[in-house]
Write a protein that holds these residues in place. Structure first.
Motif, PDB file in Angstrom:
ATOM      1  N   LEU A 189      21.922  37.919  -6.339  1.00 25.42           N
ATOM      2  CA  LEU A 189      21.523  38.651  -5.131  1.00 25.42           C
ATOM      3  C   LEU A 189      20.015  38.823  -4.981  1.00 25.42           C
ATOM      4  CD1 LEU A 189      24.269  41.445  -5.362  1.00 25.42           C
ATOM      5  CD2 LEU A 189      24.274  39.440  -3.875  1.00 25.42           C
ATOM      6  N   TRP A 190      19.232  38.505  -6.033  1.00 21.85           N
ATOM      7  CA  TRP A 190      17.783  38.720  -5.902  1.00 21.85           C
ATOM      8  C   TRP A 190      16.919  37.534  -6.339  1.00 21.85           C
ATOM      9  CZ3 TRP A 190      15.498  38.136 -10.603  1.00 21.85           C
ATOM     10  CH2 TRP A 190      16.227  38.489 -11.730  1.00 21.85           C
ATOM     11  N   LYS A 191      17.533  36.553  -7.037  1.00 20.30           N
ATOM     12  CA  LYS A 191      16.701  35.466  -7.577  1.00 20.30           C
ATOM     13  C   LYS A 191      16.092  34.621  -6.451  1.00 20.30           C
ATOM     14  CE  LYS A 191      16.324  33.315 -11.927  1.00 20.30           C
ATOM     15  NZ  LYS A 191      16.906  32.524 -12.959  1.00 20.30           N
ATOM     16  N   ASN A 192      16.892  34.439  -5.417  1.00 25.72           N
ATOM     17  CA  ASN A 192      16.419  33.701  -4.256  1.00 25.72           C
ATOM     18  C   ASN A 192      15.597  34.654  -3.365  1.00 25.72           C
ATOM     19  OD1 ASN A 192      16.677  33.158  -1.391  1.00 25.72           O
ATOM     20  ND2 ASN A 192      17.949  31.416  -1.972  1.00 25.72           N
ATOM     21  N   GLU A 193      14.329  34.315  -3.118  1.00 23.71           N
ATOM     22  CA  GLU A 193      13.393  35.196  -2.415  1.00 23.71           C
ATOM     23  C   GLU A 193      13.901  35.590  -1.018  1.00 23.71           C
ATOM     24  OE1 GLU A 193      10.845  36.669  -3.806  1.00 23.71           O
ATOM     25  OE2 GLU A 193      10.180  37.630  -1.941  1.00 23.71           O
ATOM     26  N   GLU A 194      14.539  34.643  -0.351  1.00 21.13           N
ATOM     27  CA  GLU A 194      15.038  34.903   1.001  1.00 21.13           C
ATOM     28  C   GLU A 194      16.142  35.976   0.968  1.00 21.13           C
ATOM     29  OE1 GLU A 194      17.129  32.288   4.400  1.00 21.13           O
ATOM     30  OE2 GLU A 194      15.833  31.181   3.021  1.00 21.13           O
ATOM     31  N   MET A 195      17.055  35.844   0.004  1.00 26.51           N
ATOM     32  CA  MET A 195      18.151  36.814  -0.154  1.00 26.51           C
ATOM     33  C   MET A 195      17.599  38.188  -0.514  1.00 26.51           C
ATOM     34  SD  MET A 195      21.476  35.364  -1.970  1.00 26.51           S
ATOM     35  CE  MET A 195      22.882  36.322  -1.469  1.00 26.51           C
ATOM     36  N   LEU A 196      16.617  38.186  -1.411  1.00 29.18           N
ATOM     37  CA  LEU A 196      16.008  39.448  -1.847  1.00 29.18           C
ATOM     38  C   LEU A 196      15.390  40.175  -0.646  1.00 29.18           C
ATOM     39  CD1 LEU A 196      15.029  41.435  -4.019  1.00 29.18           C
ATOM     40  CD2 LEU A 196      13.042  39.981  -4.361  1.00 29.18           C
ATOM     41  N   GLN A 197      14.621  39.452   0.162  1.00 28.59           N
ATOM     42  CA  GLN A 197      13.962  40.069   1.316  1.00 28.59           C
ATOM     43  C   GLN A 197      14.981  40.615   2.305  1.00 28.59           C
ATOM     44  OE1 GLN A 197      11.070  41.091   1.162  1.00 28.59           O
ATOM     45  NE2 GLN A 197      10.642  39.880  -0.662  1.00 28.59           N
TER      46      GLN A 197
END
Ligand SMILES: NC(=O)c1ccc[n+]([C@@H]2O[C@H](COP(=O)([O-])OP(=O)(O)OC[C@H]3O[C@@H](n4cnc5c(N)ncnc54)[C@H](OP(=O)(O)O)[C@@H]3O)[C@@H](O)[C@H]2O)c1
Length: 256
Positions: free
Chosen positions: A203-211
């Motif tokens: 849920l957070w490793k991918n920058e887009e998902m985190l944002q």
């Protein structure tokens, strides 16, 4: 008469924390040790728990690592028996270890995944609490802290059966609070939001998902394991002597 330091002092107390080799569990175990408790650091891997216990000892705290897969009844029994053998009893139990083998819709969740989630996330906290009960009772009380999730309050997308299990953890906590209050054993539950650990990596490793996630947070950052430690210390300590059956969200305001 209030005494700030004594209210949070855990000297003489013994705490078991499951899933304490990293993440939220490690952070909670460390604050208990810093507050003076003797801490059992537990997870499936002996080398991992030994490493954490050694790092606490290097800071002058008291800790021992005991491996335990919480899905195995014999290992749960061993965990409590060994704790009593080493430190004489149990006062604080944190049911923190959990699993989520599926990320997807309920239709893709098969029977074995359902059973595994329920075994580790719900049955283990139930069994471990029962195993600790006699020692807590004989010591005049105790504190059980169950780790649920905001998914236990309302379903998280693609985490359906995990959400079901975490909702059960909330009700288990309330049941224990109601039945064991008479023995001065308190039970409370903590519902973390998105916390930056291995467990939530997807849920957070991918920058887009985190944002995308952070956009919905009043406190506009992802949580860190240490964000949970203060609530855990409060619930474990005398400061929370009249607090039982309560649900604490630690989610940066996500559920507001
Ligand atoms: N991170 C989040 O965003 C988030 C959000 C809501 C709720 N939570 C909840 O917070 C709790 C801790 O998660 P975390 O994020 O801190 O995870 P984490 O950093 O991945 O740590 C999980 C811990 O549990 C242990 N573990 C895994 N399966 C186990 C088993 N069957 N028996 C015993 N130990 C086991 C792991 O060690 P070994 O591999 O050595 O066993 C590790 O110590 C869980 O209950 C989770 O549901 C997390």
């Amino acid at each position: 008469m209030n005494n700030l330091k004594n209210k949070f002092d855990l000297k003489g107390k013994v705490a078991i924390v499951t899933g304490a080799s990293k993440g939220i569990g490690e952070s909670m175990a460390e604050i208990f040790a810093e507050a003076g408790a003797k801490v059992i650091v537990s997870s499936r891997k002996q080398d991992a728990v030994d490493e954490v216990a050694h790092s606490f000892k290097a800071k002058g705290y008291e800790a021992t690592g005991i491996a335990c897969h919480v899905g195995e009844m014999s290992q749960l029994k061993n965990l409590v028996e060994k704790t009593i053998e080493i430190y004489g009893g149990v006062d604080i139990l944190v049911n923190n270890a959990a699993t989520n083998p599926v990320f997807g819709p309920v239709l893709n969740t098969d029977e074995s995944a359902f059973d595994k989630i329920m075994q580790v996330n719900v049955k283990a906290p139930f069994e471990l609490a029962k195993l600790c009960y006699p020692s807590m009772k004989s010591r005049g009380g105790g504190s059980i802290i169950n780790i649920s999730s905001i998914g236990g309050l309302s379903p998280e997308p693609l985490l359906g059966i995990y959400s079901v299990s975490k909702s059960s953890v909330i009700m288990l906590t309330k049941v224990l609070a109601k039945e064991w209050g008479i023995d001065n054993i308190r039970a409370n539950v903590v519902c973390p939001g998105l916390i930056q650990t291995k467990f939530s990596e997807a849920l957070w490793k991918n920058e887009e998902m985190l944002q995308k996630s952070v956009k919905h947070l009043p406190i506009s950052r992802i949580g860190q394991p240490d964000d949970l430690a203060g609530v855990a210390l409060f619930l474990a300590s005398e400061a929370a002597a009249y607090v039982t059956g309560s649900v604490y969200t630690v989610d940066g305001g996500y559920t507001v």
